[in-house]
Motif scaffolding. Structure first.
Motif, PDB file in Angstrom:
ATOM      1  N   PRO A  55       0.730  -1.175   0.119  1.00 55.98           N
ATOM      2  CA  PRO A  55       0.009  -0.053   0.009  1.00 55.98           C
ATOM      3  C   PRO A  55       0.719   1.215   0.035  1.00 55.98           C
ATOM      4  N   SER A  56       0.194   2.318  -0.474  1.00 63.45           N
ATOM      5  CA  SER A  56       0.765   3.784  -0.526  1.00 63.45           C
ATOM      6  C   SER A  56       0.234   4.335   0.830  1.00 63.45           C
ATOM      7  N   GLU A  57       0.754   5.483   0.941  1.00 61.51           N
ATOM      8  CA  GLU A  57       0.507   6.291   2.120  1.00 61.51           C
ATOM      9  C   GLU A  57      -1.180   6.187   2.177  1.00 61.51           C
ATOM     10  N   VAL A  75      -8.255   5.116   2.720  1.00 60.62           N
ATOM     11  CA  VAL A  75      -7.879   4.828   1.499  1.00 60.62           C
ATOM     12  C   VAL A  75      -6.532   4.858   1.134  1.00 60.62           C
ATOM     13  N   SER A  76      -6.142   3.816   0.273  1.00 64.73           N
ATOM     14  CA  SER A  76      -4.700   3.626  -0.235  1.00 64.73           C
ATOM     15  C   SER A  76      -4.697   3.133  -1.885  1.00 64.73           C
ATOM     16  N   THR A  77      -3.540   3.585  -2.524  1.00 63.65           N
ATOM     17  CA  THR A  77      -3.481   2.693  -3.516  1.00 63.65           C
ATOM     18  C   THR A  77      -2.476   1.585  -3.279  1.00 63.65           C
ATOM     19  N   HIS A 115       3.394  10.531  -0.992  1.00 62.83           N
ATOM     20  CA  HIS A 115       2.555  11.290  -0.202  1.00 62.83           C
ATOM     21  C   HIS A 115       1.421  11.490  -1.061  1.00 62.83           C
ATOM     22  N   GLY A 116       0.334  11.642  -0.248  1.00 61.92           N
ATOM     23  CA  GLY A 116      -1.205  11.869  -0.814  1.00 61.92           C
ATOM     24  C   GLY A 116      -1.608  13.054  -0.512  1.00 61.92           C
TER      25      GLY A 116
END
Length: 136
Positions: A55-57, A75-77, A115-116
């Protein structure tokens, strides 16, 4: 753990819950998401983990009208590696128990962001919604 998120209305204030990337295993890149209850022992934290998925941030988005600090979604990509099938998808978790609400496959691999940025209507407590944009 790294790249934390909290309820946007709790920034700069005392808060109970934080959400973060985490490592499930030794010597691996962030491969899990964790909910940390600041009022309990770390061993009681809740984790989302799928082997070979990264997962991303994380971003926390409160549910409109929510009254509890953890009433919303995470929520994460995610970059997934399922053998021959390499995937990217959007992961939506219930912030209360870290259960999967939805996944949405991306048509291509998405770059791994560090970073999101999130924009969401936030209930200001007076019945009005205010559009709030913040770095996760």
């Amino acid at each position: 753990m790294g790249l934390h998120a909290i309820h946007p209305m709790k920034k700069g204030q005392k808060h109970r819950y934080a959400y973060s990337l985490d490592n499930h295993g030794d010597g691996v890149w962030w491969n899990a998401l964790v909910k940390i209850d600041m009022e309990k022992d770390d061993s009681e934290s809740i984790q989302w983990y799928v082997e070979d998925h990264y997962p991303s941030e994380v971003s926390f988005i409160p549910r409109p009208g929510a009254t509890e600090e953890d009433d919303g979604v995470i929520v994460s990509t995610v970059l997934g590696n399922d053998g021959e099938k390499k995937t990217s998808y959007l992961l939506v978790l219930d912030a209360r128990d870290m259960s999967v609400i939805a996944t949405v496959d991306a048509p291509v691999h998405l770059p791994f962001p560090s970073h999101g940025h999130t924009c969401a209507p936030i209930d200001m407590g007076n019945g009005e919604l205010e559009r709030s944009c913040f770095w996760a």
